[in-house]
Design a protein around this motif. Structure first.
Motif: not given
Length: 198
Positions: A3, A95, A136, A138, A143, A145, A184
């Motif tokens: 996540t 995400h 999003s 990584c 994760s 923004t 993403d």
């Protein structure tokens, strides 16, 4: 599957060259909850547990992993972000993260703003198409923004809260630091579905 919500950090305690890669031993706080074959995201890269002894957990990294990610730069004493694979009964706080690092980026600026930090990271140009404002991405398994996209410089801007700054390796960043990037996965699937076949 992960996540992008880092559980804690660990410390590299040993690095041993092996044929076509390296074997890493990492001191992991949640080692007692791991079993052989479990998946752990280390700086966003999915690794398989090969041995557990106390809080010492060992992983084998192959040439491809060393080439594509920043893990090859880790040395004894290096901190790393850690997250166990997502359980089906847990909350989903970040995400969808596969743990398959796409490439590396470079930290270009860190600016304290009150209690927060503004961080800018340059990524390879070919991955900009998978980014959107407030989308999003990584970074080193976190994760984040996207606060702003500076396309001409191929840089993304992030605002890091005190919690994330303190509980991840981000507080160790300096300009020039190499970070792992996973864009993403949904954006990549959409691109493939709408791509014209040659």
């Amino acid at each position: 599957m992960f996540t992008g919500i880092v559980e804690c950090t660990g410390t590299v305690i040993e690095r041993t060259p092996i044929e076509k890669g390296a074997r890493y031993a990492i001191d992991i706080p949640f080692a007692a909850e791991l079993a052989l074959g479990d998946s752990v995201a280390v700086n966003g890269c999915c690794l398989t547990v090969d041995r557990v002894e106390g809080t010492r957990v060992e992983f084998d990294l192959l040439t491809q992993t060393m080439r594509v990610t920043s893990l090859g730069t880790l040395q004894v004493g290096s901190l790393c972000n850690l997250e166990r694979a997502m359980g089906t009964n847990g909350r989903f706080g970040g995400h969808l993260v596969m743990g398959h690092v796409d490439s590396t980026g470079t930290v270009t600026a860190i600016t304290p703003v009150g209690q927060d930090h503004m961080v800018r990271i340059r990524i390879p140009q070919e991955y900009l198409r998978y980014t959107i404002d407030k989308g999003s991405i990584c970074i080193d398994g976190v994760s984040l923004t996207i606060a702003a996209i500076h396309a001409e410089e191929c840089e993304l801007e992030f605002w890091i809260t005190p919690h994330t700054w303190a509980r991840t390796i981000m507080h160790t960043y300096a300009p020039g630091a190499v970070v792992d990037i996973e864009v993403d996965m949904i954006a990549k699937y959409v691109e493939k579905m709408f791509r014209k076949e040659d």
